[in-house]
Design a protein around this motif. Structure first.
Motif, PDB file in Angstrom:
ATOM      1  N   ALA A 389       0.865  -1.193   0.000  1.00  0.00           N
ATOM      2  CA  ALA A 389       0.000   0.000   0.000  1.00  0.00           C
ATOM      3  C   ALA A 389       0.894   1.234   0.000  1.00  0.00           C
ATOM      4  O   ALA A 389       2.092   1.158   0.290  1.00  0.00           O
ATOM      5  CB  ALA A 389      -0.924   0.005   1.214  1.00  0.00           C
ATOM      6  N   GLU A 390       0.308   2.365  -0.353  1.00  0.00           N
ATOM      7  CA  GLU A 390       1.046   3.621  -0.369  1.00  0.00           C
ATOM      8  C   GLU A 390       0.216   4.712   0.305  1.00  0.00           C
ATOM      9  O   GLU A 390      -1.018   4.702   0.231  1.00  0.00           O
ATOM     10  CB  GLU A 390       1.365   4.065  -1.802  1.00  0.00           C
ATOM     11  CG  GLU A 390       2.362   3.201  -2.527  1.00  0.00           C
ATOM     12  CD  GLU A 390       2.678   3.719  -3.917  1.00  0.00           C
ATOM     13  OE1 GLU A 390       3.604   3.171  -4.543  1.00  0.00           O
ATOM     14  OE2 GLU A 390       2.007   4.663  -4.386  1.00  0.00           O
ATOM     15  N   ALA A 391       0.927   5.614   0.961  1.00  0.00           N
ATOM     16  CA  ALA A 391       0.314   6.853   1.431  1.00  0.00           C
ATOM     17  C   ALA A 391       0.999   7.978   0.676  1.00  0.00           C
ATOM     18  O   ALA A 391       2.218   8.122   0.747  1.00  0.00           O
ATOM     19  CB  ALA A 391       0.500   7.019   2.929  1.00  0.00           C
ATOM     20  N   LEU A 392       0.231   8.736  -0.077  1.00  0.00           N
ATOM     21  CA  LEU A 392       0.778   9.795  -0.910  1.00  0.00           C
ATOM     22  C   LEU A 392       0.215  11.139  -0.476  1.00  0.00           C
ATOM     23  O   LEU A 392      -0.960  11.239  -0.117  1.00  0.00           O
ATOM     24  CB  LEU A 392       0.438   9.569  -2.393  1.00  0.00           C
ATOM     25  CG  LEU A 392       0.827   8.238  -3.016  1.00  0.00           C
ATOM     26  CD1 LEU A 392      -0.388   7.311  -3.050  1.00  0.00           C
ATOM     27  CD2 LEU A 392       1.367   8.436  -4.414  1.00  0.00           C
ATOM     28  N   GLU A 393       1.056  12.146  -0.543  1.00  0.00           N
ATOM     29  CA  GLU A 393       0.623  13.514  -0.258  1.00  0.00           C
ATOM     30  C   GLU A 393       0.682  14.315  -1.554  1.00  0.00           C
ATOM     31  O   GLU A 393       1.753  14.484  -2.138  1.00  0.00           O
ATOM     32  CB  GLU A 393       1.516  14.148   0.801  1.00  0.00           C
ATOM     33  CG  GLU A 393       1.083  15.557   1.175  1.00  0.00           C
ATOM     34  CD  GLU A 393       1.976  16.164   2.243  1.00  0.00           C
ATOM     35  OE1 GLU A 393       1.664  17.288   2.694  1.00  0.00           O
ATOM     36  OE2 GLU A 393       2.978  15.530   2.625  1.00  0.00           O
ATOM     37  N   VAL A 446      -4.498   7.322   0.908  1.00  0.00           N
ATOM     38  CA  VAL A 446      -4.014   5.984   1.244  1.00  0.00           C
ATOM     39  C   VAL A 446      -4.657   5.001   0.280  1.00  0.00           C
ATOM     40  O   VAL A 446      -5.885   5.005   0.109  1.00  0.00           O
ATOM     41  CB  VAL A 446      -4.353   5.616   2.700  1.00  0.00           C
ATOM     42  CG1 VAL A 446      -3.868   4.207   3.026  1.00  0.00           C
ATOM     43  CG2 VAL A 446      -3.724   6.613   3.661  1.00  0.00           C
ATOM     44  N   THR A 447      -3.844   4.165  -0.366  1.00  0.00           N
ATOM     45  CA  THR A 447      -4.375   3.298  -1.414  1.00  0.00           C
ATOM     46  C   THR A 447      -3.488   2.076  -1.618  1.00  0.00           C
ATOM     47  O   THR A 447      -2.302   2.089  -1.277  1.00  0.00           O
ATOM     48  CB  THR A 447      -4.486   4.073  -2.745  1.00  0.00           C
ATOM     49  OG1 THR A 447      -5.027   3.211  -3.744  1.00  0.00           O
ATOM     50  CG2 THR A 447      -3.128   4.606  -3.198  1.00  0.00           C
ATOM     51  N   THR A 448      -4.083   1.036  -2.186  1.00  0.00           N
ATOM     52  CA  THR A 448      -3.309  -0.135  -2.602  1.00  0.00           C
ATOM     53  C   THR A 448      -2.914  -0.043  -4.071  1.00  0.00           C
ATOM     54  O   THR A 448      -2.209  -0.911  -4.580  1.00  0.00           O
ATOM     55  CB  THR A 448      -4.120  -1.433  -2.382  1.00  0.00           C
ATOM     56  OG1 THR A 448      -5.375  -1.331  -3.073  1.00  0.00           O
ATOM     57  CG2 THR A 448      -4.384  -1.660  -0.907  1.00  0.00           C
ATOM     58  N   HIS A 449      -3.371   0.997  -4.770  1.00  0.00           N
ATOM     59  CA  HIS A 449      -2.977   1.205  -6.158  1.00  0.00           C
ATOM     60  C   HIS A 449      -1.572   1.788  -6.217  1.00  0.00           C
ATOM     61  O   HIS A 449      -1.204   2.621  -5.382  1.00  0.00           O
ATOM     62  CB  HIS A 449      -3.951   2.149  -6.867  1.00  0.00           C
ATOM     63  CG  HIS A 449      -5.348   1.632  -6.937  1.00  0.00           C
ATOM     64  ND1 HIS A 449      -5.729   0.632  -7.804  1.00  0.00           N
ATOM     65  CD2 HIS A 449      -6.460   1.959  -6.232  1.00  0.00           C
ATOM     66  CE1 HIS A 449      -7.019   0.370  -7.640  1.00  0.00           C
ATOM     67  NE2 HIS A 449      -7.482   1.160  -6.682  1.00  0.00           N
TER      68      HIS A 449
END
Length: 461
Positions: A389-393, A446-449
């Motif tokens: 997963a990723e957390a992106l800002e 927050v996403t699994t993409h």
């Protein structure tokens, strides 16, 4: 981007894997043919066998057309020289792994050195690891802490035990989070259960063993962790560091500045003398940390946090397991070797720090920042749950974006994606359905993409 990585050790391999997953064109350089072949067979990348400090080898790797050259060879000076050579050959950006504290101590001197050799960024794995460890010590109840919006927002991950009051509860039924939701204070945005990573909705039921990620401000986190566990929320006063490495030096400095008592156990007498000079406010104990009697005599059971920084992963793991038996302290374990990853995840350890992964994530964030100037608006990126997963800002740069000025509940978001937080002119908003995204907002997703480059990418096709 065209990226050349010089050095195929642990860090170089991890960087190559992450950047290849981002879709960049990667070429690796190393004088060890086995290391080069292993990477090129495993990934869809190019490899060049030879000395990265050679102009001819760098040219063979395509350094003249490189958007970025990353030097992660064994020696600091070699990495600096490779970056200088790459800059002279025409590389647009260069990053050097530099571990020696002397190169980082004087900020003005290090900046002048960077300018003189055309260096874009110096990465210090030990310092990055120490900063991560200090955040975990600040919140003993968390097993991981990630920072966004210049530190105004953080994501805290904790593991639920069978007796934790969140276990067995539906998220929408948890009165604590109902109150927090109304206040706009915090949100559960990610759950890892066994090998599955879940972006939970209100109907999701938490269970013992879940790793739960909560996003909120540091001030709200203090309040939350007191609700979770008053003992775990208490500020650490006494910290034991086992092993006198460079990471230990950086960590001790940070903790001492926070008025925390630091004790370091180190076997090497010469290193003990060095640490005594560098850290006069710390207590340096000369001795073998693998001696149970020494650990007990040095007050293992009275510590608030214990950090194992020995050279061997096996020793760090065994020491942390022993500390968990003898103490209620928060235990932080450094693990370097890739082969241990899956085994370590099954062990009853509190927090595991992997310097190579933290270094790779820092470089990936820098690459994303460079891409911003080419149309991406990702401000920061964190790989979560072993990269699943990723957390992106994102920074919202266009008023014409399809997500702007529309209530979130009216937008058709991708599945397995959550708008976790919005920061607007310094104000932190945990959004509800009626909230909107506006130009110049910073939005945490927050996403699994994988591979999202723009805030527009959060919408379903």
């Amino acid at each position: 981007m065209n990226i050349v990585i010089v050095g195929c050790g642990k860090v170089g391999r991890t960087i190559a894997e992450q950047l290849d997953g981002e879709g960049h064109s990667i070429t690796v350089v190393d004088n060890n043919p086995r290391c080069v072949n292993r990477l090129t067979e495993h990934l869809d990348i190019m490899g060049v066998e030879g000395d990265g400090a050679s102009r001819d080898i760098l040219r063979e790797a395509g350094v003249e057309n490189a958007d970025l050259v990353i030097a992660v060879a064994d020696a600091d000076e070699l990495n600096l020289y490779i970056c200088l050579l790459a800059h002279c050959c025409g590389a647009k950006n260069t990053i050097a792994r530099v571990r020696n504290p002397i190169y980082h101590k004087n900020i003005s001197e290090s900046q002048a050195m960077r300018r003189s050799i055309g260096l874009s960024l110096m990465i210090n794995p030990e310092k990055i690891s120490a900063l991560e460890m200090s955040r975990l010590i600040r919140f003993p109840g968390a097993i991981e802490v990630d920072s966004f919006a210049r530190g105004n927002v953080e994501m805290y991950t904790l593991k639920l035990t069978s007796d934790h009051f969140l276990s067995g509860k539906k998220i929408s039924d948890i009165s604590l989070f109902k109150e927090e939701f109304l206040r706009g204070g915090s949100r559960i945005c990610l759950v890892e259960r066994n090998d599955e990573v879940i972006i939970p909705g209100g109907d999701f039921v938490l269970a013992s063993g879940d790793k739960v990620s909560i996003i909120c401000t540091p001030a709200r986190a203090s309040w939350l962790f007191k609700k979770f566990n008053k003992a775990a929320a208490a500020k650490a006063k006494n910290v034991l560091i086992i092993g006198g490495s460079r990471t230990a030096y950086y960590l001790a400095n940070i903790l001492i500045e926070s008025n925390i008592n630091v004790k370091i156990i180190e076997k090497n007498p010469k290193r003990c003398d060095e640490l005594s000079e560098l850290l006069p406010e710390a207590l340096i104990v000369r001795g073998d940390a693998l001696n149970e009697e020494l650990l007990d005599a040095e007050g293992l059971d009275k510590m608030d946090a214990i950090v194992t920084l020995m050279h061997l992963d096996e020793e760090n793991i065994m020491l942390s397991l022993y500390a968990r038996q003898k103490s209620e302290a928060k235990c932080i374990t450094k693990v370097d070797r890739i082969v241990f990853d899956k085994i370590v995840d099954t062990m009853p350890l509190d927090s595991v720090i992997r310097p190579r992964e933290l270094t790779a994530e820092s470089i990936v964030r820098y690459v994303r920042a460079v891409k911003n100037s080419e149309g991406s608006n990702v401000e920061s990126l964190y790989k979560l749950n072993d990269g699943r997963a990723e957390a992106l800002e994102f920074k919202v740069v266009s008023k014409d974006s399809p997500v702007v000025s529309k209530p979130l509940k009216t937008l058709n978001f991708r599945k397995n994606l959550q708008i976790a937080c919005i920061t607007r002119r310094g104000k932190v908003i945990i959004p509800k359905g009626e909230d909107t995204i506006e130009p110049d907002d910073f939005v945490i997703v927050v996403t699994t993409h994988k591979g999202l480059r723009s805030i527009d990418d959060v919408l379903a096709d």
